[in-house]
Design an enzyme around this catalytic site. Structure first.
Site, PDB file in Angstrom:
ATOM      1  N   ASP A 198       0.856  -1.174   0.000  1.00  0.00           N
ATOM      2  CA  ASP A 198       0.000   0.000   0.000  1.00  0.00           C
ATOM      3  C   ASP A 198       0.902   1.236   0.000  1.00  0.00           C
ATOM      4  O   ASP A 198       2.042   1.179   0.469  1.00  0.00           O
ATOM      5  CB  ASP A 198      -0.898  -0.025   1.245  1.00  0.00           C
ATOM      6  CG  ASP A 198      -1.870   1.126   1.266  1.00  0.00           C
ATOM      7  OD1 ASP A 198      -2.384   1.469   0.192  1.00  0.00           O
ATOM      8  OD2 ASP A 198      -2.108   1.679   2.347  1.00  0.00           O
ATOM      9  N   ASP A 225      -2.007  -1.335   6.367  1.00  0.00           N
ATOM     10  CA  ASP A 225      -2.141  -0.860   7.743  1.00  0.00           C
ATOM     11  C   ASP A 225      -3.540  -0.389   8.092  1.00  0.00           C
ATOM     12  O   ASP A 225      -3.784   0.041   9.220  1.00  0.00           O
ATOM     13  CB  ASP A 225      -1.151   0.279   8.022  1.00  0.00           C
ATOM     14  CG  ASP A 225      -1.456   1.513   7.180  1.00  0.00           C
ATOM     15  OD1 ASP A 225      -2.236   1.396   6.211  1.00  0.00           O
ATOM     16  OD2 ASP A 225      -0.918   2.596   7.492  1.00  0.00           O
TER      17      ASP A 225
END
Length: 744
Positions: free
Chosen positions: A442, A640
């Site tokens: 990401d 996350d």
């Protein structure tokens, strides 16, 4: 794994924990697991050799008593843990109980070993160096060896007898048969050759049975010591919690209480050098807290009112008061310890090969030993030599090393990972981590810091950079927009005065203005002022670089300011480390392609998927999982946030950053406690090192049996040497696994 109706109908599963006794090595773990898995309604079973506990998930209609009976029939004892004595303990209390239990176990094993050695040494010396012996000396050997075999070695016979009653065999069956056969043959010789001391001495092998038992007990003792060292990671984590806390009462007075008495919402004062007693929120005071024991970050972290603190961390300087939010077994520290304990009790998929071999190994070895005895008699080598060769076969074939190969490496590897801030969920996650060849990353919060920062200022007209920044910061000072905060933060960093603008007005989605000037989108500024061409070109260049650019203007001057989510401190190094491991890094982000490609280029990533919706991330992961011309590739996903959870679950290996959400960390197979992307490569290296150790252990365990059994059959290996070699093979596997403690 057994599937049940509960699994099929999605009914809630129940968890039962059993305290299992009689497990003497990791081979027993496999046997207990297979026995429980076969029971109707049982969905999955995990037996922890370190704690001698079996955790069973099953449907509601399963009779728990039937589970204990099944374990009993397999040759082991089992009791249901109704009230876990550790459930209400603090982390430090639990650590103390673990230490006391381990020391008690070690004392019992050591006492038994010392007695066995004290009787075996004279038995061995008399047998080896006194030929021929008088009859009374042979009876003395009988008196010395019998307690060793049947008292010190009683555990072998007890487990073997219990298994035999239920028509099964265990590793202890081989030891009991080997030492028992040597004793029975020697005892028979005492009576058969009564009156002929010389002939009688030639047929006495009491020392063989005694040495076998003593060497195996020595091996067990060394295994227990190694097991203690392998569990150190859990105890070290739990020991981080303090024993007392200073509670601030409503009237302002302070009282010291034991940490187990601490309750949620209590206010706790932490002075310099003290450990934080629980997880909570700072409500008063400021300080710096050393969180390196949990996150691995070397520098103390600033804490002020509103910041979170974690139990077990050390207050570096300053005093503060925090409100307890999570106490006892709910703290982050206790949660980490449970994760490590679960991982150490799990099993890597490659262990299945060893399990299958161990399952048929003991019965086959017994048949080989019987065939050896019969063969020696039929070929005219004599019954005595046949017994000795058969005993050697029984002893040398004990599959201790085979059973220890995976669990020992797994315990040390996951324990070392915890010390480095890498939490590995279980053996399956570790094996997948070692096989990952593609990792999807990401962007925001993973490759970047996740916070916009002012990166560029271009001043035009009469302004210089600082004057333009001072003007922009004054306009933005009353705004809560992330871009505004980035501008004000940069002005403060440079020491520029930031004065709130008069008659401030925010235009949603466009910018802000006051009588002094305006700042916002280029198109909005252009509606009220003539923007010079050079300003437009500078704006477009910054936008093309993937940054968010906006214009500040007063009556005569212009400035272009650009903000961007800055690259993480170690992102470039982390990507290079992944490439060095021959892992392909891929960026997957919901950001616009221009910004994504700019970040990807900066950190060295060639493959980018931009503008991806949260639900689409899992589909991209699935696409990389499909077999290609290079074969099926294990895919990892690093994230996350809650939006990353589906992709983390879809990936062969989900890796959650420690700064992320609880949902992401629960879904992932690996959690990095520190927000350092370099931990991804470190986790993969640790997994590969652990898998390499497991493969080495399995190879030598298999090779050992393949080479040694034929030698024993041919009479080239005495039972005593066989016992020593068997003990050494187990110890060598443990020592090889303990090398992982030095992983960096």
């Amino acid at each position: 794994m057994n599937t049940s109706t509960a699994a099929d109908t999605h009914e809630p599963l129940q968890e039962t924990q059993l305290a299992v006794s009689g497990m003497t090595c990791a081979s027993c773990v496999s046997r207990v697991e297979r026995t429980l898995t076969k029971q109707p309604g049982v969905v999955d079973v995990a037996v922890n050799f370190a704690t001698h506990r079996a955790t069973i998930h099953h449907s509601a209609d399963v009779d728990v008593e039937a589970l204990t009976k099944a374990v009993d029939k397999a040759g082991y004892g089992a009791e249901v843990i109704v009230d876990d004595p550790h459930a209400r303990h603090s982390a430090s209390e639990h650590a103390e109980h673990l230490r006391m239990e381990t020391e008690s176990e070690m004392v019992a094993i050591r006492r038994n070993l010392i007695l066995a050695a004290a009787l075996t040494v004279p038995t061995f010396v008399l047998s080896m160096f006194w030929h021929p012996r008088p009859i009374w000396a042979n009876w003395l050997l009988f008196a010395l060896a019998t307690p060793v075999i049947f008292w010190c070695g009683r555990g072998f016979f007890r487990v073997a007898a219990k298994a035999l009653r239920h028509g099964s065999t265990t590793m202890d069956t081989l030891i009991a048969m080997g030492s028992g056969a040597a004793w029975m043959y020697s005892t028979a010789a005492l009576f058969m050759y009564q009156g002929n001391a010389h002939h009688q001495s030639e047929h006495i092998y009491f020392e063989t049975g005694a040495v076998i038992v003593t060497l195996i007990l020595l091996g067990r003792y060394l295994e227990a010591r190694a097991k203690t060292r392998m569990s150190d990671a859990i105890r070290k984590l739990m020991d981080l919690a303090p024993k007392v806390a200073t509670v601030v009462q409503p009237d302002g007075s302070e009282t010291e209480i034991e940490v187990p008495m601490l309750r949620q919402s209590m206010l706790v004062r932490v002075r310099p050098g003290e450990r934080v007693a629980a997880d909570g929120i700072v409500v008063e005071g400021e300080s710096y807290v050393d969180e390196s024991m949990i996150t691995g970050e070397p520098l103390p972290v600033s804490k002020k009112p509103g910041d979170e603190v974690t139990g077990g961390t050390v207050n570096d300087r300053g005093s503060f008061v925090f409100r307890a939010e999570r106490v006892g077994k709910e703290t982050t520290l206790a949660h980490i310890a449970r994760l490590v304990q679960r991982a150490q009790g799990s099993k890597a998929p490659m262990q299945s090969l060893a399990d299958r071999v161990s399952g048929v190994f003991v019965p086959v070895v017994i048949l080989v030993a019987i065939a050896t005895l019969v063969g020696y008699v039929l070929l005219g080598h004599g019954f005595e030599q046949g017994v000795i060769a058969a005993v050697a076969v029984l002893v040398i074939a004990c599959p201790c090393a085979l059973g220890l190969a995976t669990p020992t490496a797994l315990m040390v590897g996951t324990g070392r990972g915890a010390e480095l801030g890498i939490l590995i969920k279980d053996g399956e996650a570790l094996e997948r981590a070692g096989n990952v060849r593609t990792i999807l990353l990401d962007k925001t919060g993973t490759l970047t810091k996740g916070q916009p920062a002012l990166t560029d200022i271009r001043a035009f007209g009469g302004w210089n950079e600082n004057e333009a920044l001072e003007f922009a910061a004054s306009l933005e000072s009353s705004s809560e927009h992330p871009v505004a905060r980035a501008v004000v933060a940069e002005a403060q960093r440079r020491g520029l005065p930031v004065l709130a603008a008069a008659d401030f007005e925010a235009i949603r989605g466009q910018g802000v203005r006051s009588p002094e000037g305006m700042i916002g989108r280029l198109s909005w500024i252009a509606e009220s002022r003539q923007v010079p061409e050079e300003v437009v070109r500078a704006h477009d260049a910054l936008e093309h670089a993937g940054k968010t650019a906006f214009v500040a203007a007063n009556e005569y001057d212009f400035a272009i300011l650009a903000v961007s989510d800055t690259i993480g401190e170690h992102a470039v190094e982390a990507v290079a480390a992944l490439k060095a491991l021959e892992i392909v890094p891929v960026m997957v982000t919901g950001d616009n392609p221009r910004a994504a490609e700019s970040v990807a280029w900066s950190v060295g990533i060639e493959k980018v998927h931009a503008g991806v919706l949260p639900g689409e991330k899992a589909e991209i992961v699935e696409g990389y999982q499909r077999p290609s011309t290079e074969g099926e590739r294990a895919v990892g996903m690093v994230g996350d946030g809650i939006n990353d959870a589906p992709a983390l679950a879809q990936a062969d290996l989900g890796i959650a950053m420690g700064s992320g959400t609880d949902v992401a960390m629960e879904t992932a197979g690996v959690t990095l406690l520190r927000s350092d992307l370099r931990g991804v490569a470190q986790a993969v290296r640790l997994a590969r090192a652990t898998l390499s150790t497991i493969r080495g252990n399995l190879f030598w365990a298999f090779a050992y049996n393949v080479v040694m059994i034929p030698l024993a059959v041919m009479g080239k290996l005495s039972p005593m040497l066989a016992a020593g070699a068997m003990a050494f093979s187990s110890i060598s596997v443990i020592l090889n696994s303990l090398r992982l403690r030095g992983f960096r």
